[in-house]
Design a protein around this motif. Structure first.
Motif, PDB file in Angstrom:
ATOM      1  N   ASP A   1      36.387  33.717   1.707  1.00  0.00           N
ATOM      2  CA  ASP A   1      36.785  35.069   2.119  1.00  0.00           C
ATOM      3  C   ASP A   1      37.295  35.883   0.941  1.00  0.00           C
ATOM      4  N   TYR A   2      38.046  35.231   0.067  1.00  0.00           N
ATOM      5  CA  TYR A   2      38.558  35.921  -1.122  1.00  0.00           C
ATOM      6  C   TYR A   2      37.412  36.381  -2.015  1.00  0.00           C
TER       7      TYR A   2
ATOM      8  N   LEU B   1      47.232  37.570  -0.839  1.00  0.00           N
ATOM      9  CA  LEU B   1      46.647  36.515  -1.660  1.00  0.00           C
ATOM     10  C   LEU B   1      47.449  35.238  -1.500  1.00  0.00           C
TER      11      LEU B   1
ATOM     12  N   PHE C   1      42.412  30.487  -5.238  1.00  0.00           N
ATOM     13  CA  PHE C   1      42.822  31.734  -4.598  1.00  0.00           C
ATOM     14  C   PHE C   1      42.147  31.865  -3.239  1.00  0.00           C
ATOM     15  N   ASP C   2      42.950  32.254  -2.256  1.00  0.00           N
ATOM     16  CA  ASP C   2      42.444  32.486  -0.907  1.00  0.00           C
ATOM     17  C   ASP C   2      42.987  33.807  -0.388  1.00  0.00           C
ATOM     18  N   LEU C   3      42.381  34.263   0.693  1.00  0.00           N
ATOM     19  CA  LEU C   3      42.816  35.485   1.360  1.00  0.00           C
ATOM     20  C   LEU C   3      43.425  35.095   2.706  1.00  0.00           C
TER      21      LEU C   3
ATOM     22  N   GLN D   1      35.593  39.463  -0.910  1.00  0.00           N
ATOM     23  CA  GLN D   1      36.333  40.703  -1.103  1.00  0.00           C
ATOM     24  C   GLN D   1      36.117  41.254  -2.506  1.00  0.00           C
TER      25      GLN D   1
ATOM     26  N   ARG E   1      38.324  27.315   2.497  1.00  0.00           N
ATOM     27  CA  ARG E   1      39.486  27.715   1.714  1.00  0.00           C
ATOM     28  C   ARG E   1      39.696  26.785   0.527  1.00  0.00           C
TER      29      ARG E   1
ATOM     30  N   PHE F   1      37.739  29.873  -5.914  1.00  0.00           N
ATOM     31  CA  PHE F   1      37.904  31.044  -5.061  1.00  0.00           C
ATOM     32  C   PHE F   1      37.471  30.690  -3.641  1.00  0.00           C
TER      33      PHE F   1
END
Length: 372
Positions: A104-105, A45, A37-39, A108, A135, A101
């Protein structure tokens, strides 16, 4: 007559029994072994999944390569719905072994994205989880030096680091720790290299948010000893000199053969909470470039030096945990258990970084190789 009645009763009972109706056939499923998962820059997402592609061989089916698929959405389920439309089978995360993860994600909040994993009983609850520096999608697209699937490679990477006491084993669902006010999670930190991935330490969390601070590899092993989670090996580099030439003579490498930890938390007074960790280590010398262990006196001197250095390093680790407000050693749990009245009077998130917390390490050299 009795026999007839018994037969009728058995037949009636069989009719009431339910059959196996809830089936997930493997031929209809696409097994998702790894998720990331990334932002995005827009705050959405970005989800990435790795699906093994099986080929038949004389020894049976084996994984030849991996299919990597990405999707973007507002929630985890939103992403999964998109991904399900991109793959030639039913999305199935029941066998997931790795969960990543992006940096950045993770900063958060990872709790929201994990909701679907713990709400669905078919999901894997103890997949190996890690934060990726950068990432997750970039790491999952690496062209590896090793043959085989990305999921298998990452899983083996986890197992190796766990055996070396660098990262903890995922033995319980971490989602439960998010709702425990007396502890914080700690996750491995991965970094993508040119054609491989590498653990670079442990990411420190406050609640379910990555603080951006982490322990390096040496500090991670010391943390594992402080947490009483030593595995098969626990190798540590120690600087015992400063000005030796060549530079390598300043260091030794040790392996902890046995560790006895005693954790004490004092909290009768809400204004005077303290914690102390006593570590008694039995070690072997793996490397001593200076080769300076030819007498009992020199071995005793080395014990004193390593005791002093490891005590210093252990307290540096504790200081980092407090600066990140990350109670991953679960001091709060001891406070709840033994000083519950104090716990009820304080705000642990505010109190933890300021408590008096120190460690003392005692080292005993019991093996130093074949040289005498």
């Amino acid at each position: 007559m009795n026999t007839t009645r018994k037969l009728l009763l058995v037949c009636f009972s069989i009719m009431l029994l339910t059959g196996c109706w809830d089936q997930n056939l493997l031929k209809d499923a696409k097994l998702v072994m790894t998720s990331g998962f990334d932002l995005t820059k827009e705050g959405k997402l970005l989800g990435t999944i790795v699906i093994p592609i099986f080929t038949s061989s004389e020894g049976g089916a084996k994984v030849a390569e991996s299919q990597i698929v990405t999707g973007e959405g507002d929630t985890t389920m939103d992403i999964e719905k998109q991904l399900d439309l991109k793959i030639s089978g039913q999305f199935d995360a029941s066998k997931m072994i790795v969960l990543l993860f992006g940096e950045d994600y993770a900063k958060q909040d990872i709790k929201q994205g994990l909701d679907v994993f713990y709400r669905d009983p078919r999901r894997s609850l103890v997949a190996n989880a890690a934060v990726v520096k950068g990432r997750a999608v970039d790491l999952l697209h690496l062209k590896l030096n090793e043959k085989g699937s990305m999921s298998g490679y990452l899983n083996d990477l986890f197992e190796s680091a766990q055996a070396d006491s660098v990262i903890p084993r995922q033995t319980r669902p971490m989602y439960s720790d998010f709702y425990d006010p007396a502890t914080d999670i700690i996750l491995p930190l991965l970094e993508a290299q040119e054609r491989e991935a590498q653990f670079i330490g442990l990411a420190l969390f406050n609640d379910s948010k990555y603080t951006g601070k982490y322990l390096d590899i040496n500090e991670s092993t010391i943390y594992m000893l402080l947490a009483d989670e030593r595995s098969k090996h626990a190798e540590i580099k120690i600087q015992v000199h400063n000005n030796e030439v060549p530079k390598s003579n300043n260091y030794i490498y040790i392996n902890v053969l046995k560790a006895d930890r005693k954790l004490t938390v004092k909290g009768q007074d809400p204004d005077n909470i303290s914690a102390n960790i006593q570590l008694d280590l039995k070690i072997e010398i793996l490397e001593d470039p200076k080769n300076n262990l030819d007498s009992f006196k020199k071995i005793n001197d080395l014990e004193k030096e390593t005791t002093e250095k490891l005590t210093e390093e252990a307290n540096k680790v504790i200081k980092k945990l407090q600066e990140a407000n990350s109670d991953s050693l679960s001091i709060g749990r001891r406070l709840i258990a033994f000083h519950n009245n104090t716990w009820k009077k304080i705000d642990w998130a505010e109190k933890y970084p300021t408590i008096e917390f120190e460690a003392k390490v005692n080292v005993h050299v019991i093996k130093h190789g074949i040289f005498n």
